[in-house]
Write an enzyme that holds these catalytic residues in place. Structure first.
Site, mmCIF file in Angstrom:
data_model
loop_
_atom_site.group_PDB
_atom_site.id
_atom_site.type_symbol
_atom_site.label_atom_id
_atom_site.label_comp_id
_atom_site.label_asym_id
_atom_site.label_seq_id
_atom_site.Cartn_x
_atom_site.Cartn_y
_atom_site.Cartn_z
ATOM 1 N N HIS A 185 65.925 30.695 48.462
ATOM 2 C CA HIS A 185 66.986 31.493 49.104
ATOM 3 C C HIS A 185 67.385 32.683 48.232
ATOM 4 O O HIS A 185 68.514 33.161 48.315
ATOM 5 C CB HIS A 185 68.232 30.650 49.400
ATOM 6 C CG HIS A 185 67.935 29.344 50.065
ATOM 7 N ND1 HIS A 185 67.921 29.185 51.423
ATOM 8 C CD2 HIS A 185 67.573 28.128 49.550
ATOM 9 C CE1 HIS A 185 67.610 27.936 51.718
ATOM 10 N NE2 HIS A 185 67.375 27.264 50.594
ATOM 11 N N SER A 187 62.870 61.137 41.982
ATOM 12 C CA SER A 187 63.686 61.785 43.003
ATOM 13 C C SER A 187 63.678 63.289 42.776
ATOM 14 O O SER A 187 63.532 63.750 41.646
ATOM 15 C CB SER A 187 65.100 61.224 42.899
ATOM 16 O OG SER A 187 66.038 62.134 43.409
ATOM 17 N N LYS A 208 65.505 58.695 38.184
ATOM 18 C CA LYS A 208 64.935 57.703 39.098
ATOM 19 C C LYS A 208 63.464 57.380 38.843
ATOM 20 O O LYS A 208 62.658 58.243 38.542
ATOM 21 C CB LYS A 208 65.070 58.182 40.559
ATOM 22 C CG LYS A 208 66.454 58.290 41.084
ATOM 23 C CD LYS A 208 67.156 56.992 41.496
ATOM 24 C CE LYS A 208 66.458 56.050 42.399
ATOM 25 N NZ LYS A 208 66.743 56.279 43.803
ATOM 26 N N GLU A 249 56.475 50.132 47.969
ATOM 27 C CA GLU A 249 57.182 50.237 49.251
ATOM 28 C C GLU A 249 56.211 50.526 50.386
ATOM 29 O O GLU A 249 56.345 50.010 51.495
ATOM 30 C CB GLU A 249 58.232 51.350 49.183
ATOM 31 C CG GLU A 249 59.430 50.973 48.323
ATOM 32 C CD GLU A 249 60.385 52.146 48.130
ATOM 33 O OE1 GLU A 249 61.589 51.974 48.325
ATOM 34 O OE2 GLU A 249 59.923 53.256 47.775
#
Ligand code: ARG
Length: 488
Positions: free
Chosen positions: A161, A282, A288, A295
């Site tokens: 979980h 970024s 970043k 992704e």
């Protein structure tokens, strides 16, 4: 233009039959040229083998065979781009061959239909892609085993979980992925077996009255066998659906790993730093490090599943035998196979670039009473029913978790102190908890055993891959050699 002239300028199928050319928009709407490039070179080999067979069977003479083979070589040299945009690659290529050879070129399509032609091409393209995917999957599995070997004692929280559950090791965690990927490889092998069967010679649907030899063409194209029933051969696409199903499963395995890398590289986790070569940054926030590669693997899994669902829906309820609907599957199939191969390759490279932060993982692994089950199991070994032991440990944790309260609980609930403070301290240690785990768990010895088993499977798979690749290559080489003998 009068009707006669109009009829003269029509393509080879419409000439003499229709009074009108096909509406330009309708040609565009129905054409498969946009995705037929994928099967272009396979189509030329299908032509070659078919010609050799027609000659061997005495259906065409040596001269016809030679002239058409030469034209095919020219078409190959000029490439797919030189073909006119027509209904599909088969017609565009045949038109070109007829231009080169003249009427004689028409012999090429004896005893054949585009229906068995396209099914053969698709199976050849799919089997090549399956092998490419298999090869990058071998690489990925190898990387995972290497990292596992390096991290047999690297502690990490095990989650259920997404909550800290019980401590484990990075090796144990990664080996779980290795097992899933091994099954993905097994599925590719199974699927390959059903893909690599030849539909060629089935013609439109009921085979042909010409005395062709289906086994000859199947063997020279590197197929393992033929698909016997001619209707089944030209109308079934379960091989394509299966390829996409296998790829979907594999992409799900990849996307779950990708997701963990995304999660683990956040500042909240800080378990891993993905190599600079596999992150982007970024345009506004200079600090970043975005895990874009991971992704996109995660996202492309969605694209692949979408293509599978589209294709399942296309084939569902189609009456036998060929329907043009089937053409709509080609672009999905190509896309799925291509994405899957690239995703495998990218994940292998990205994983190799990862630096794992052992300190951070250990810190988290030691938090939150993750060895509570070990305490309960200690009581079980002293004869206490598990549920009773569980309740004692639950209360002990709720009370803050120091040994004094456990002692008190033991006295109240069990009437005796079954655990000494020393034993308690020992049970709380995370590395001890790991070594106590049994077969298939995170202990060093069981992970080493798993690595050994995975390695053995990897070696077998490597052999399988080499064998299949070699068989196809040598069949096609043989085909080219036989063609050269005729052309010379
Ligand atoms: N482009 C077609 C396909 O991909 C080739 C077969 C066409 N056959 C036909 N009977 N129209 O399915």
């Amino acid at each position: 233009m009068n009707v006669e002239e109009r009829i003269e300028t029509m393509d080879l199928l419409r000439k003499g039959k229709f009074k009108e050319k096909m509406d330009e928009e309708a040609v565009d709407f129905t054409s498969s040229m946009d995705f037929d490039q994928w099967i272009f070179l396979h189509d030329l080999n299908v032509d070659r083998v078919h010609l050799l067979m027609l000659k061997k069977q005495g259906i065409i003479n040596e001269n016809t065979c030679r002239e058409i083979l030469k034209a095919i070589d020219m078409v190959e040299k000029e490439g797919f781009e030189s073909l006119e945009r027509m209904e599909d690659v088969h017609i565009a290529k045949e038109t070109k061959i007829l231009e080169i050879v003249g009427e004689l070129g028409g012999a090429l399509h004896s005893g054949r239909s585009r229906n068995d032609e396209v099914a053969t091409c698709l199976r050849m393209a799919s089997r090549d892609s399956l092998l490419k995917i298999f090869s990058s999957l071998l690489k990925l599995r190898e990387v995972i085993l290497e990292i596992s070997k390096e991290n047999l004692e690297t502690l990490i929280p095990g989650y259920t979980h997404l909550q800290h559950a019980q401590p484990t090791t990075l090796a144990h965690h990664l080996l779980a992925h290795a097992s899933a990927l091994r099954r993905d490889a097994e599925r590719i092998k199974e699927c390959f077996r059903r893909v690599n069967q030849s539909p060629l010679g089935s013609a439109a649907l009921v085979s042909t009255s010409l005395p062709i030899d289906r086994n000859f063409t199947a063997s020279l194209l590197g197929f393992d066998s033929i698909i016997e029933n001619s209707m089944d051969a030209i109308s079934s696409r379960d091989f394509a659906l299966e390829c996409m199903g296998v790829c979907s499963n594999l992409m799900i395995s990849l996307s779950r790993i990708a997701e963990e890398l995304i999660l683990w590289s956040t500042s909240e986790f800080q378990f891993v730093k993905i190599g600079d070569a596999y992150v982007s940054t970024s345009s506004i926030m200079p600090q970043k490090r975005n895990p874009d590669v991971a992704e996109l693997i995660r996202a492309k899994c969605g694209t692949v599943i979408g293509s599978l669902i589209s294709s399942l829906s296309i084939v569902k309820s189609l009456p036998l035998s060929y329907n043009r609907d089937l053409q709509e599957i080609t672009s999905h199939l190509e896309r799925v196979l291509d994405i899957t191969e690239k995703s495998c390759e990218m994940l292998a490279r990205m994983l190799r670039s990862c630096e794992f932060n052992k300190e951070r993982m250990k810190e988290e692994a030691e938090k939150e009473f993750t060895t509570a089950t070990d305490l309960a199991e200690f009581f079980v070994m002293r004869g206490i029913p598990f549920r009773k032991a569980y309740q004692i440990v639950s209360k002990f944790i709720a009370e803050g978790g120091d040994f004094e309260s456990l002692k008190e609980l033991m006295r109240q609930e069990l009437g005796k102190e079954l655990m000494s403070e020393e034993e308690f301290q020992e049970l709380m240690k995370v590395d001890g908890s790991i070594e106590r785990r049994g077969n298939g768990g995170p202990s060093r010895s069981s992970c080493l055993k798993m690595i050994e088993n995975e390695r053995r499977a990897l070696e077998e798979d490597r052999k399988w891959f080499e064998e299949k690749k070699k068989k196809i290559e040598s069949s096609l080489k043989n085909l080219r050699r036989l063609c050269e003998e005729v052309v010379k």
